[in-house]
Every structure is written in C-alpha cells, then in structure tokens.
Design an enzyme around this catalytic site. Sequence first.
Site, PDB file in Angstrom:
ATOM      1  N   PRO A  26      43.796  47.934  40.284  1.00 50.17           N
ATOM      2  CG  PRO A  26      41.559  47.344  40.529  1.00 50.17           C
ATOM      3  CD  PRO A  26      42.855  47.362  41.259  1.00 50.17           C
ATOM      4  CB  CYS A  69      39.902  52.043  33.432  1.00 52.88           C
ATOM      5  SG  CYS A  69      38.618  51.044  34.218  1.00 52.88           S
ATOM      6  CB  ALA A 122      37.053  47.520  35.632  1.00 52.90           C
ATOM      7  CD  GLN A 174      38.152  46.060  39.690  1.00 57.42           C
ATOM      8  OE1 GLN A 174      38.149  46.846  38.742  1.00 57.42           O
ATOM      9  NE2 GLN A 174      38.290  46.464  40.949  1.00 57.42           N
ATOM     10  CE1 TYR A 181      31.916  52.441  36.583  1.00 61.31           C
ATOM     11  CE2 TYR A 181      33.608  51.735  38.128  1.00 61.31           C
ATOM     12  CZ  TYR A 181      33.191  52.569  37.104  1.00 61.31           C
ATOM     13  OH  TYR A 181      34.042  53.530  36.608  1.00 61.31           O
ATOM     14  NE  ARG A 224      39.588  48.413  44.622  1.00 59.16           N
ATOM     15  CZ  ARG A 224      40.557  49.266  44.256  1.00 59.16           C
ATOM     16  NH1 ARG A 224      40.352  50.168  43.310  1.00 59.16           N
ATOM     17  NH2 ARG A 224      41.743  49.188  44.819  1.00 59.16           N
ATOM     18  NE  ARG A 269      43.952  58.664  39.845  1.00 55.46           N
ATOM     19  CZ  ARG A 269      43.054  59.637  39.829  1.00 55.46           C
ATOM     20  NH1 ARG A 269      43.438  60.900  40.048  1.00 55.46           N
ATOM     21  NH2 ARG A 269      41.785  59.383  39.605  1.00 55.46           N
TER      22      ARG A 269
END
Length: 367
Positions: free
Chosen positions: A24, A26, A59, A101, A192, A239, A333
């Site tokens: 995942p 963003c 997310a 996610q 988070y 995760r 990435r």
Amino acid sequence: MTTTLFTPYTIRQHTIANRLWVAPMCQYSADDNGMPTAWHQVHYGQFATGGAGLIMVEATAVTPEGRITPSDLGIWDDAHITAFTPITQFLTDHGATPAIQLAHAGRKASTWPPTTGNSGTIPPTQGGWETLAPSALPFGSESGVPEADQYATPRAMTEDDITSVIANFVAAATRAIAAGFQVLEVHAAHGYLLHEFLSPLTNTRTDQWGGDITNRSRLAVNIVAAIRERHPEVPLFVRISATDWVDGGYTLDDATITSQLLRDAGADLIDVSTGGNVARAPIPAAPGYQIPHAEHIARNANIAVSGVGMITDPHQADSYIREGRVDAIMVARHMMRDPHFALRAADTLGQDVHWPAQYSRAQGFPA
C-alpha cells in the site's frame, strides 16, 4: 517442489497467482469525500497488467476523521462501494488479487498532503479536524524534535471512542468485500492509531487498553476478532511496525507477542514493516533490512508473513522466498518506478507467467 517468487499462494479459500505483491502506497489523490478518482484506476490497473499477484490499495480511512490528509481514500460510506468496484473488477479481470488496507491515522490525521509542500496538522480554520489517540501526546513529543510544534495535541480516546472505532473497522471491512476486495489488511503500523496503542511511547493509559503488551495489543486484536467473526472466509492481514527503532519503544519481542495474539484472533498473515511512530528515529535502511524482523515473527509467532523494505532485485526477492524466510514479498516504491516489475522479474528468473495478450510480444526480451 521448491517454492519460488512465482509459486501461487493459497490462503483460506483464495489463491494468489504469485508471491510478488504491491504494498500500500498513499497517493493523496482522492476527492474531498474520500472517493477514488481516475488516477487510482490507472495507478492500480498498471500493476495488474504488470503481473503483480496481489495489489494492496493504499491506507483507506474507516472514518472521515481517520484520514491522514483530506486527500486520502475512504470507505466509511456505502457510496464508496460503487466507486471502488471498477478498480477491483479490472484487477480481478487481469489475474491480480485486489486487496485493501483499512486504516485510521490517529494523532497523525488531519495533516497537509505532502504535495502541498506544507507539513504538520491542518488547523480547523483551514479544513482540519480534531485528532484522536490513546493518549494526549502530539507526534514528535516522544522524541522532543521540532515536529512536535507542527502537530496538534490529540484528544485521548474514551471507551465510547474505542468501541466506535472497532465498529468502524468492521463496517469498512463489510463495504470492502461488497466492493470486490478479496483480501483485507488492518493497518497497525507507521505511527497511526493502532500502532499508537501498541507502543509504550504513545500509549500511557492505565486502563485495559494500556500497560503491558497484551493490553496495548487489545485494540488491534479486538478489531481483527470482530472482522473475523463477521467475515469468517476472508483472508485477513495485519501490517505492523516490528520496532520503533528507539529505546523504550515498541520492540520485536513486543511485536512477536502481538502477532501471536492477532493469529489467535483470526489474522492469517502479518505484513511486517518498521518505524513511523517516532519522528527522526535512526532507521538503518538498506536492501532487505526488515526481512529479519519478518522472519523472526514467522518462526516465533507461527504465522505467515510478508517482507518489505528496499527490495528491488528479482534474485533478491526470490531468495527470501526460496530460503523460506518469508511467504511473500511486498514492493512499494520500486513498483512506482517500474509498474511491470513482476513481469520483468519473471523473465529475469526464467519463470513462465501469464502476460496480457496486449503485451505478449514483449515477453522474453532483455530487461
């Protein structure tokens, strides 16, 4: 038979085409209501045509207040089901497993999208909102760095807040399945909300949600148990950040206990990352640097794991699978740099995999 990067992986009743998955990431490209846009259709679609076995949508907030930024995806409303369906259908049609996610950003919510050039909490006068956390500690306060001045102090959650968050995750899971997602992941990493509960640096509560590692794991465990009770058939990942990378923080030993508790609550796989809870933590990033954490959890918590972290070479990725260190590889990435990394990796490793008919004449060419 030797297990390779391109061996199918079956979890519950679902088989994933291979073990090279998109992590995942963003995109900060949703509309103001958390809806996916054309960007998401193309962004995720390219990984499916590029051969990835599983594609984890970034997310996605279970409440509006759980978004990291106002530009984050959401799944708090039934309207999101219709918006996500074309994406999951495209991924499925091209042989990939659509996954999502589910997330709540906690004290790191209501922040400026990085594309704006700003950082820290957005003030309510500019569209921000009150943030929630296990304890009233702003991001950066645990390490005394300047970032603490840029983040608002969150409100410590009440019992009612915690009960609501559990229900929000379950409702989001139900919507995700209705939208065509075949695998769910609960986000308990990267500083988070659920990670904030896990770490003693950010959870100073003295009730059943704080204190020892069992109590600090309780919120994540209860969310997993509630989703599993509602949806006994769905593959369910979590995760985690296996360490905060600082003294006094969440440790690999803690993460192993959390993983055991999550396994017993119904989790199928732990997606092992690290960091994110402490600003400017000294993270020794290097190719494959998080694989030992995943391997430790797999062996000591007796649960499947995926590994992530600067994995860019097909032989590198394949070795982690062949050696039995992890069950799957998550790539982030490098997938953005090379959306067809999976097809290229298969060619490099001499693995015969399905190519889209439109791309078949490129198969077998030098990378």
